[in-house]
Enzyme design. Structure first.
Site, PDB file in Angstrom:
ATOM      1  N   ARG A 158      33.411  33.699  44.846  1.00  0.00           N
ATOM      2  CA  ARG A 158      32.489  34.805  45.062  1.00  0.00           C
ATOM      3  C   ARG A 158      31.573  34.429  46.223  1.00  0.00           C
ATOM      4  NH1 ARG A 158      32.621  33.596  39.550  1.00  0.00           N
ATOM      5  NH2 ARG A 158      33.451  35.254  38.201  1.00  0.00           N
ATOM      6  N   LYS A 182      29.337  32.097  37.232  1.00  0.00           N
ATOM      7  CA  LYS A 182      28.450  32.827  36.330  1.00  0.00           C
ATOM      8  C   LYS A 182      28.076  31.961  35.135  1.00  0.00           C
ATOM      9  CE  LYS A 182      30.144  37.437  37.558  1.00  0.00           C
ATOM     10  NZ  LYS A 182      30.773  38.689  37.059  1.00  0.00           N
ATOM     11  N   HIS A 254      33.842  41.374  47.730  1.00  0.00           N
ATOM     12  CA  HIS A 254      34.894  40.799  46.886  1.00  0.00           C
ATOM     13  C   HIS A 254      36.285  40.912  47.525  1.00  0.00           C
ATOM     14  CE1 HIS A 254      32.671  39.426  43.562  1.00  0.00           C
ATOM     15  NE2 HIS A 254      33.474  39.788  42.595  1.00  0.00           N
ATOM     16  N   ARG A 257      38.249  37.687  47.778  1.00  0.00           N
ATOM     17  CA  ARG A 257      38.521  37.180  46.423  1.00  0.00           C
ATOM     18  C   ARG A 257      39.685  37.960  45.794  1.00  0.00           C
ATOM     19  NH1 ARG A 257      36.167  34.466  42.009  1.00  0.00           N
ATOM     20  NH2 ARG A 257      36.030  35.627  40.043  1.00  0.00           N
ATOM     21  N   HIS A 280      37.358  33.087  35.603  1.00  0.00           N
ATOM     22  CA  HIS A 280      37.255  34.128  34.591  1.00  0.00           C
ATOM     23  C   HIS A 280      37.237  33.507  33.203  1.00  0.00           C
ATOM     24  CE1 HIS A 280      39.104  37.404  37.417  1.00  0.00           C
ATOM     25  NE2 HIS A 280      37.803  37.260  37.584  1.00  0.00           N
ATOM     26  N   TYR A 289      44.844  42.041  38.142  1.00  0.00           N
ATOM     27  CA  TYR A 289      45.510  41.787  39.417  1.00  0.00           C
ATOM     28  C   TYR A 289      47.018  41.910  39.291  1.00  0.00           C
ATOM     29  CZ  TYR A 289      41.004  40.077  41.006  1.00  0.00           C
ATOM     30  OH  TYR A 289      39.686  39.995  41.347  1.00  0.00           O
TER      31      TYR A 289
END
Length: 310
Positions: A158, A182, A254, A257, A280, A289
């Site tokens: 990110r 995150k 993004h 990414r 993730h 994806y």
């Protein structure tokens, strides 16, 4: 105790009065509710339902279907508009139940339609290469911009993770970077050779000159004043490169990414490996994806297979 049967128009008027007097809703909201419930009232009348206690869960479900498909009297609604209308209908029935007009809330288990899943936008490989080449200037900021974009595409980081890197977080010899994602979760990701070369050029030929303008920050990517590069400035770097590369598709923070993940899966990478690389928490997030790659495969199949279009 259930009150005497109440006509649908009277029930709607009572609910709208409740919204004004007890809930104090704004005028625009009230107009929206009135419009949506007028459509509902008309639908019930056409199906010979004139009292609210004559409505069943199946009727509400059928009304929702009519919102999406149209019903002869009204055109179909978009998912968001249908969901908004159902919110008004659910509010009406909940109020009627609490007020004793109906014995049960028949709309409680009828849920708004889910919005369509928006697939991530990925650039084809040739456009990614054009984007990276657009940062080909040999001055300090040009070297920084090339290193930043190469790193974003090479690692799937990110933008916030990339600008958060410190010098010690990147091991050019081991071709790896330590990203802080995150929730403060860290992950080690590999860095490809082109990105290593771009980072090496930036660190040797550009960063020292930028650093002397600042106050000794350990940040890897520096701005023109020697401070840590911000997310907004990194986004400007990406947008400027896209303009120089004459890329017409929308390019967001993004984009690289998404392209990283899509190209890995198209190349045969396992979805759980891509999950780890992207950071993730759930593989379900990464699986979106795979829909992109299936769409690409379907397009090729349709064009190439002799019986694909039967």
């Amino acid at each position: 105790m259930v009150a005497p049967p109440l006509s649908v128009p009277d029930a709607v008027r009572g609910y709208l009065d409740h919204l004004v007097v007890e809930r104090g809703v704004a005028d625009n909201t009230l107009r929206s509710y009135r419009r949506d419930l007028t459509r509902y009232t008309g639908y019930l009348a056409r199906h010979d339902i004139h009292q609210l206690n004559g409505v069943t869960e199946a009727v509400v479900t059928d009304f929702l279907a009519s919102l999406r498909e149209g019903d002869g009297e009204n055109p179909p609604l978009a998912t968001s508009s249908a969901a908004r209308t159902l919110v008004a209908v659910r509010g009406l029935h909940k109020f009627a139940t609490l007020d004793g007009v109906t014995p049960t809330d028949v709309a409680r288990e009828v849920h708004p339609p889910a919005p369509p899943r928006r697939l991530p936008k990925a650039l084809p490989l040739d456009r990614v290469e054009r984007l990276l080449e657009a940062c080909g200037r040999d001055d300090p900021l040009g070297l920084r911009d090339r290193a930043l974009l190469e790193l974003l595409y090479s690692t799937g980081a990110r933008i916030s993770e990339a600008v958060g890197l410190d010098l010690d977080d990147v091991d050019l010899t081991g071709r790896a970077a330590l990203l802080s994602g995150k929730g403060g979760k860290q992950r080690m990701v590999p860095v490809g050779r082109p990105a290593v070369a771009a980072l090496d050029a930036y660190r040797v030929r550009a960063r020292p000159g930028l650093a002397i303008r600042g106050r000794g920050t350990p940040a890897l990517f520096l701005n023109a004043r020697g401070g840590r590069l911000s997310r907004q400035s990194a986004w400007t770097v990406l947008r400027t490169a896209a303009e120089r590369a004459k890329i017409t598709e929308p390019v967001s923070p993004h984009t690289l990414r998404h392209s990283f993940a899509t190209h890995l899966l198209e190349g045969g990478a396992d979805v759980r490996v891509v999950q780890e690389l992207l950071g993730h928490a759930s593989v379900t997030t990464t699986q979106v994806y795979t829909l992109v790659t299936v769409d690409s495969l379907r397009e090729v199949y349709t064009l190439a297979h002799p019986r694909a279009r039967g």
